[in-house]
Design an enzyme around this catalytic site. Structure first.
Site, short mmCIF file in Angstrom:
data_model
loop_
_atom_site.label_atom_id
_atom_site.label_comp_id
_atom_site.label_asym_id
_atom_site.label_seq_id
_atom_site.Cartn_x
_atom_site.Cartn_y
_atom_site.Cartn_z
N ASP A 139 0.84 -1.20 0.00
CA ASP A 139 0.00 0.00 0.00
C ASP A 139 0.88 1.26 0.00
O ASP A 139 0.37 2.38 -0.08
CB ASP A 139 -1.02 -0.01 1.15
CG ASP A 139 -0.36 0.02 2.52
OD1 ASP A 139 0.88 -0.06 2.60
OD2 ASP A 139 -1.10 0.12 3.53
N SER A 140 2.21 1.07 0.05
CA SER A 140 3.14 2.19 -0.20
C SER A 140 2.88 2.76 -1.59
O SER A 140 3.31 3.89 -1.90
CB SER A 140 4.59 1.72 -0.07
OG SER A 140 4.81 0.54 -0.82
N ASP A 170 -1.19 -6.39 -0.62
CA ASP A 170 -1.27 -5.71 0.68
C ASP A 170 -2.72 -5.27 0.92
O ASP A 170 -3.32 -4.59 0.07
CB ASP A 170 -0.36 -4.48 0.64
CG ASP A 170 0.24 -4.15 1.99
OD1 ASP A 170 -0.02 -4.88 2.96
OD2 ASP A 170 0.98 -3.15 2.06
N LYS A 211 -1.18 -9.57 2.79
CA LYS A 211 -0.47 -9.09 3.99
C LYS A 211 -1.37 -8.10 4.70
O LYS A 211 -2.09 -7.33 4.05
CB LYS A 211 0.85 -8.42 3.60
CG LYS A 211 1.58 -7.79 4.77
CD LYS A 211 2.96 -7.30 4.40
CE LYS A 211 2.99 -5.91 3.81
NZ LYS A 211 2.43 -4.84 4.67
N GLU A 237 -1.56 -5.49 8.49
CA GLU A 237 -0.78 -4.90 9.58
C GLU A 237 -1.46 -5.13 10.93
O GLU A 237 -2.68 -5.14 11.03
CB GLU A 237 -0.64 -3.38 9.35
CG GLU A 237 0.14 -3.03 8.10
CD GLU A 237 0.33 -1.53 7.91
OE1 GLU A 237 -0.05 -0.75 8.81
OE2 GLU A 237 0.86 -1.15 6.85
N GLU A 249 8.80 -4.07 10.78
CA GLU A 249 9.22 -2.76 10.23
C GLU A 249 9.59 -1.79 11.37
O GLU A 249 8.87 -1.70 12.37
CB GLU A 249 8.09 -2.17 9.39
CG GLU A 249 8.42 -0.78 8.86
CD GLU A 249 7.47 -0.28 7.78
OE1 GLU A 249 6.55 -1.01 7.37
OE2 GLU A 249 7.67 0.87 7.34
O1 KIV Z 1 3.46 -1.15 1.64
C1 KIV Z 1 4.64 -1.51 1.71
O2 KIV Z 1 5.46 -1.23 0.84
C2 KIV Z 1 5.02 -2.30 2.87
C3 KIV Z 1 6.48 -2.55 3.06
C4 KIV Z 1 7.16 -1.32 3.52
C5 KIV Z 1 6.72 -3.69 3.98
O3 KIV Z 1 4.20 -2.68 3.63
#
Ligand code: KIV
Length: 297
Positions: A58-59, A97, A126, A128, A195
Protein backbone atom coordinates in the site's frame (compact mmCIF):
# COMPACT_ATOMS: atom_id res chain seq x y z
CA UNK A 1 22.74 -18.83 -8.66
CA UNK A 2 24.85 -15.72 -7.99
CA UNK A 3 23.58 -12.33 -6.88
CA UNK A 4 23.45 -11.21 -10.51
CA UNK A 5 20.21 -11.22 -12.51
CA UNK A 6 18.36 -14.47 -13.10
CA UNK A 7 16.45 -13.43 -16.21
CA UNK A 8 17.74 -16.27 -18.32
CA UNK A 9 16.86 -18.89 -15.73
CA UNK A 10 13.96 -20.31 -17.73
CA UNK A 11 13.66 -23.19 -15.30
CA UNK A 12 12.78 -20.90 -12.42
CA UNK A 13 9.72 -22.35 -10.74
CA UNK A 14 6.99 -20.32 -9.05
CA UNK A 15 7.90 -19.55 -5.46
CA UNK A 16 5.28 -21.02 -3.13
CA UNK A 17 3.96 -20.10 0.30
CA UNK A 18 5.13 -23.40 1.88
CA UNK A 19 8.66 -22.75 0.55
CA UNK A 20 8.67 -19.30 2.14
CA UNK A 21 7.13 -20.58 5.39
CA UNK A 22 9.97 -23.04 5.89
CA UNK A 23 12.78 -20.56 5.11
CA UNK A 24 14.50 -19.92 8.45
CA UNK A 25 18.08 -18.71 8.32
CA UNK A 26 18.87 -20.63 11.53
CA UNK A 27 17.87 -23.82 9.67
CA UNK A 28 20.31 -23.05 6.86
CA UNK A 29 18.06 -21.14 4.42
CA UNK A 30 19.37 -18.18 2.42
CA UNK A 31 17.82 -14.88 3.53
CA UNK A 32 14.57 -14.21 1.66
CA UNK A 33 14.46 -11.31 -0.79
CA UNK A 34 11.32 -9.25 -1.13
CA UNK A 35 10.75 -5.98 -2.98
CA UNK A 36 7.71 -3.92 -3.81
CA UNK A 37 6.36 -3.49 -7.34
CA UNK A 38 3.20 -1.81 -8.54
CA UNK A 39 2.96 -2.44 -12.28
CA UNK A 40 3.97 -4.89 -15.00
CA UNK A 41 7.40 -3.37 -15.86
CA UNK A 42 8.52 -3.22 -12.22
CA UNK A 43 7.20 -6.75 -11.71
CA UNK A 44 9.41 -7.92 -14.61
CA UNK A 45 12.40 -6.05 -13.17
CA UNK A 46 11.93 -7.69 -9.76
CA UNK A 47 11.38 -11.13 -11.22
CA UNK A 48 14.30 -10.99 -13.64
CA UNK A 49 16.47 -9.95 -10.67
CA UNK A 50 15.42 -13.23 -9.06
CA UNK A 51 13.65 -11.96 -5.93
CA UNK A 52 11.60 -14.46 -3.93
CA UNK A 53 8.58 -12.25 -3.27
CA UNK A 54 6.99 -9.20 -4.86
CA UNK A 55 4.90 -7.11 -2.51
CA UNK A 56 2.24 -4.94 -4.09
CA UNK A 57 2.41 -2.71 -1.04
CA UNK A 58 0.00 0.00 0.00
CA UNK A 59 3.14 2.19 -0.20
CA UNK A 60 1.62 2.52 -3.70
CA UNK A 61 -0.28 5.44 -2.18
CA UNK A 62 2.90 7.38 -1.41
CA UNK A 63 5.46 6.35 -4.04
CA UNK A 64 3.16 6.06 -7.06
CA UNK A 65 -0.05 7.96 -6.37
CA UNK A 66 1.49 10.94 -4.59
CA UNK A 67 -0.40 10.81 -1.28
CA UNK A 68 1.29 11.73 2.03
CA UNK A 69 0.38 8.45 3.76
CA UNK A 70 -0.88 4.97 2.96
CA UNK A 71 -4.41 5.52 4.27
CA UNK A 72 -5.78 6.78 0.96
CA UNK A 73 -5.77 3.59 -1.13
CA UNK A 74 -8.75 1.26 -1.45
CA UNK A 75 -9.16 -2.46 -2.19
CA UNK A 76 -10.05 -1.49 -5.78
CA UNK A 77 -6.79 0.50 -6.10
CA UNK A 78 -4.78 -2.41 -4.70
CA UNK A 79 -6.53 -4.97 -6.92
CA UNK A 80 -5.84 -2.81 -9.99
CA UNK A 81 -2.09 -2.83 -9.24
CA UNK A 82 -1.95 -6.47 -8.10
CA UNK A 83 -3.44 -7.39 -11.48
CA UNK A 84 -0.81 -5.34 -13.33
CA UNK A 85 2.01 -7.03 -11.39
CA UNK A 86 0.49 -10.49 -11.89
CA UNK A 87 0.06 -9.94 -15.65
CA UNK A 88 3.86 -10.00 -15.95
CA UNK A 89 3.54 -13.61 -14.76
CA UNK A 90 6.43 -13.50 -12.25
CA UNK A 91 7.86 -16.63 -10.68
CA UNK A 92 8.17 -14.68 -7.44
CA UNK A 93 5.32 -14.99 -4.96
CA UNK A 94 2.98 -11.98 -5.38
CA UNK A 95 1.70 -10.53 -2.10
CA UNK A 96 -1.35 -8.27 -2.12
CA UNK A 97 -1.27 -5.71 0.68
CA UNK A 98 -4.63 -5.22 2.37
CA UNK A 99 -5.29 -1.48 2.66
CA UNK A 100 -6.48 0.33 5.76
CA UNK A 101 -10.12 -0.42 6.70
CA UNK A 102 -10.27 -3.49 4.48
CA UNK A 103 -9.79 -5.90 7.41
CA UNK A 104 -11.12 -3.95 10.38
CA UNK A 105 -14.90 -4.15 10.16
CA UNK A 106 -15.94 -7.81 10.13
CA UNK A 107 -14.48 -11.22 9.28
CA UNK A 108 -16.89 -11.58 6.33
CA UNK A 109 -15.87 -8.26 4.79
CA UNK A 110 -12.21 -9.04 5.49
CA UNK A 111 -12.38 -12.39 3.68
CA UNK A 112 -14.20 -10.82 0.72
CA UNK A 113 -11.54 -8.12 0.43
CA UNK A 114 -8.70 -10.65 0.69
CA UNK A 115 -10.42 -12.73 -2.01
CA UNK A 116 -10.55 -9.70 -4.30
CA UNK A 117 -6.75 -9.40 -4.16
CA UNK A 118 -6.37 -13.14 -4.78
CA UNK A 119 -8.71 -12.96 -7.77
CA UNK A 120 -6.63 -10.05 -9.07
CA UNK A 121 -3.60 -12.35 -9.10
CA UNK A 122 -1.97 -12.32 -5.65
CA UNK A 123 -0.81 -15.62 -4.13
CA UNK A 124 -1.37 -14.38 -0.58
CA UNK A 125 -2.20 -11.20 1.34
CA UNK A 126 -0.47 -9.09 3.99
CA UNK A 127 -2.07 -7.12 6.78
CA UNK A 128 -0.78 -4.90 9.58
CA UNK A 129 -1.15 -5.36 13.33
CA UNK A 130 -0.45 -7.86 16.10
CA UNK A 131 -2.58 -9.92 18.49
CA UNK A 132 -5.68 -7.83 17.86
CA UNK A 133 -5.73 -9.03 14.23
CA UNK A 134 -5.81 -12.70 15.16
CA UNK A 135 -9.57 -13.11 14.46
CA UNK A 136 -9.24 -11.61 10.98
CA UNK A 137 -6.11 -13.63 10.18
CA UNK A 138 -7.90 -16.84 11.20
CA UNK A 139 -10.91 -15.97 9.03
CA UNK A 140 -8.73 -15.37 5.96
CA UNK A 141 -6.61 -18.49 6.56
CA UNK A 142 -9.84 -20.45 6.98
CA UNK A 143 -10.78 -19.36 3.45
CA UNK A 144 -7.50 -20.98 2.23
CA UNK A 145 -5.80 -17.64 1.66
CA UNK A 146 -2.26 -17.45 3.07
CA UNK A 147 -1.56 -14.41 5.24
CA UNK A 148 1.67 -12.52 5.94
CA UNK A 149 1.68 -10.45 9.13
CA UNK A 150 3.27 -7.02 9.61
CA UNK A 151 4.26 -5.62 13.01
CA UNK A 152 6.35 -2.81 14.48
CA UNK A 153 6.09 0.51 12.67
CA UNK A 154 2.82 -0.16 10.88
CA UNK A 155 2.21 2.83 8.58
CA UNK A 156 -1.57 2.39 8.64
CA UNK A 157 -1.40 3.20 12.41
CA UNK A 158 0.24 6.55 11.62
CA UNK A 159 -2.21 8.60 13.68
CA UNK A 160 -2.37 6.15 16.59
CA UNK A 161 1.45 5.99 16.76
CA UNK A 162 1.79 9.79 16.54
CA UNK A 163 3.92 9.62 13.38
CA UNK A 164 6.28 7.23 11.62
CA UNK A 165 8.28 6.27 14.74
CA UNK A 166 10.58 3.35 15.52
CA UNK A 167 8.68 0.89 17.73
CA UNK A 168 9.75 -1.47 20.53
CA UNK A 169 12.49 0.64 22.13
CA UNK A 170 11.17 0.02 25.68
CA UNK A 171 11.32 -3.50 27.12
CA UNK A 172 7.54 -3.71 27.63
CA UNK A 173 6.93 -2.69 24.01
CA UNK A 174 9.58 -5.13 22.79
CA UNK A 175 7.97 -8.00 24.72
CA UNK A 176 4.58 -7.00 23.31
CA UNK A 177 6.04 -7.28 19.78
CA UNK A 178 7.30 -10.80 20.55
CA UNK A 179 3.84 -11.71 21.89
CA UNK A 180 2.19 -10.17 18.80
CA UNK A 181 4.44 -12.15 16.48
CA UNK A 182 3.72 -15.40 18.32
CA UNK A 183 -0.03 -14.71 18.22
CA UNK A 184 0.11 -14.12 14.45
CA UNK A 185 2.12 -17.30 13.95
CA UNK A 186 -0.40 -19.24 16.03
CA UNK A 187 -3.26 -17.72 13.99
CA UNK A 188 -1.73 -19.16 10.82
CA UNK A 189 0.51 -16.45 9.31
CA UNK A 190 3.22 -17.99 7.13
CA UNK A 191 5.69 -15.08 7.56
CA UNK A 192 5.83 -11.72 9.30
CA UNK A 193 7.21 -8.36 8.19
CA UNK A 194 8.95 -6.47 11.00
CA UNK A 195 9.22 -2.76 10.23
CA UNK A 196 11.03 0.05 12.09
CA UNK A 197 12.20 -1.90 15.13
CA UNK A 198 15.66 -1.99 16.79
CA UNK A 199 17.75 -4.81 15.33
CA UNK A 200 18.11 -6.48 18.72
CA UNK A 201 14.33 -6.67 19.14
CA UNK A 202 13.84 -7.99 15.60
CA UNK A 203 16.42 -10.68 16.40
CA UNK A 204 14.46 -11.67 19.53
CA UNK A 205 11.27 -11.96 17.48
CA UNK A 206 13.03 -13.94 14.75
CA UNK A 207 14.44 -16.37 17.32
CA UNK A 208 11.02 -16.79 18.94
CA UNK A 209 9.30 -17.88 15.70
CA UNK A 210 9.26 -20.95 13.48
CA UNK A 211 8.03 -18.87 10.51
CA UNK A 212 10.36 -16.40 8.76
CA UNK A 213 10.60 -12.70 9.54
CA UNK A 214 11.14 -10.17 6.77
CA UNK A 215 12.76 -6.95 7.99
CA UNK A 216 12.57 -3.36 6.83
CA UNK A 217 14.45 -1.02 9.12
CA UNK A 218 14.77 -3.98 11.50
CA UNK A 219 18.46 -4.87 11.22
CA UNK A 220 20.24 -7.85 9.68
CA UNK A 221 18.98 -10.64 11.97
CA UNK A 222 15.68 -11.25 10.18
CA UNK A 223 15.11 -14.21 7.85
CA UNK A 224 14.81 -11.84 4.90
CA UNK A 225 14.62 -8.20 3.88
CA UNK A 226 12.16 -6.03 1.98
CA UNK A 227 12.65 -2.60 0.43
CA UNK A 228 10.38 -0.32 -1.54
CA UNK A 229 11.43 -0.51 -5.22
CA UNK A 230 11.32 3.28 -5.66
CA UNK A 231 13.66 3.76 -2.67
CA UNK A 232 16.25 1.19 -3.71
CA UNK A 233 16.29 2.39 -7.33
CA UNK A 234 16.40 6.06 -6.33
CA UNK A 235 13.19 6.82 -8.24
CA UNK A 236 11.83 8.39 -5.05
CA UNK A 237 14.56 10.81 -3.99
CA UNK A 238 12.68 13.18 -1.67
CA UNK A 239 12.98 11.07 1.47
CA UNK A 240 15.80 8.73 2.47
CA UNK A 241 15.01 6.81 5.65
CA UNK A 242 18.12 5.54 7.48
CA UNK A 243 17.40 1.92 6.53
CA UNK A 244 17.26 2.53 2.76
CA UNK A 245 20.26 1.65 0.65
CA UNK A 246 20.09 3.19 -2.82
CA UNK A 247 21.41 0.85 -5.50
CA UNK A 248 20.80 3.25 -8.39
CA UNK A 249 19.92 6.86 -9.13
CA UNK A 250 17.11 6.28 -11.59
CA UNK A 251 15.47 9.67 -10.92
CA UNK A 252 18.64 11.57 -11.93
CA UNK A 253 19.24 9.36 -14.99
CA UNK A 254 15.60 9.82 -16.00
CA UNK A 255 15.64 13.60 -15.62
CA UNK A 256 18.83 13.70 -17.72
CA UNK A 257 17.25 11.53 -20.44
CA UNK A 258 14.01 13.52 -20.62
CA UNK A 259 15.99 16.80 -20.69
CA UNK A 260 18.05 15.51 -23.63
CA UNK A 261 14.81 14.58 -25.44
CA UNK A 262 13.38 18.06 -24.75
CA UNK A 263 16.55 19.70 -26.13
CA UNK A 264 16.42 17.54 -29.26
CA UNK A 265 12.77 18.40 -29.92
CA UNK A 266 13.42 22.11 -29.41
CA UNK A 267 16.47 22.18 -31.68
CA UNK A 268 14.84 20.02 -34.36
CA UNK A 269 17.36 17.20 -33.81
CA UNK A 270 14.50 14.79 -33.08
CA UNK A 271 13.06 13.03 -34.97
CA UNK A 272 15.64 12.33 -37.67
CA UNK A 273 14.85 10.98 -41.13
CA UNK A 274 15.74 7.47 -39.86
CA UNK A 275 13.20 7.86 -37.07
CA UNK A 276 10.44 8.85 -39.55
CA UNK A 277 8.22 6.85 -41.91
CA UNK A 278 8.50 7.61 -45.63
CA UNK A 279 6.47 7.09 -48.77
CA UNK A 280 8.08 4.99 -51.47
CA UNK A 281 8.85 6.71 -54.79
CA UNK A 282 5.62 5.54 -56.43
CA UNK A 283 3.45 6.76 -53.59
CA UNK A 284 5.29 10.08 -53.44
CA UNK A 285 4.88 10.59 -57.18
CA UNK A 286 1.16 9.80 -57.01
CA UNK A 287 0.69 12.36 -54.30
CA UNK A 288 2.75 14.96 -56.11
CA UNK A 289 0.32 14.60 -59.07
CA UNK A 290 -2.36 16.03 -56.78
CA UNK A 291 0.00 18.83 -55.81
CA UNK A 292 0.33 17.68 -52.24
CA UNK A 293 3.98 16.75 -52.10
CA UNK A 294 7.27 17.72 -53.71
CA UNK A 295 8.69 14.71 -55.62
CA UNK A 296 11.79 13.14 -54.13
CA UNK A 297 11.20 13.83 -50.45
O1 KIV B 1 3.46 -1.15 1.64
C1 KIV B 1 4.64 -1.51 1.71
O2 KIV B 1 5.46 -1.23 0.84
C2 KIV B 1 5.02 -2.30 2.87
C3 KIV B 1 6.48 -2.55 3.06
C4 KIV B 1 7.16 -1.32 3.52
C5 KIV B 1 6.72 -3.69 3.98
O3 KIV B 1 4.20 -2.68 3.63
Amino acid sequence: MSSSTRSIDASRRPVTVPQIASSKVRAGSEPLVMVTAYDAPSSRVADEAGVDMILVGDSLAMVVLGYDDTLQVTVADMAHHVAAVARANPSALVIGDMPWMSYHVSPAETVRNAAELIRAGAGCVKLEGGAKRVGMVEAIVDAEIPVMGHIGLTPQSLHAMGGFKVQGRESQAALQLVADAKALQHAGCFAIVIEGVPGEVAAMITDALDIPTIGIGAGPRCDGQVLVMHDLLGIEDRMAPKFVRRYADVKAVSVEAVSAYADDVRTGAFPSSEESYHLNAEQAEAMALYGNLPIGD
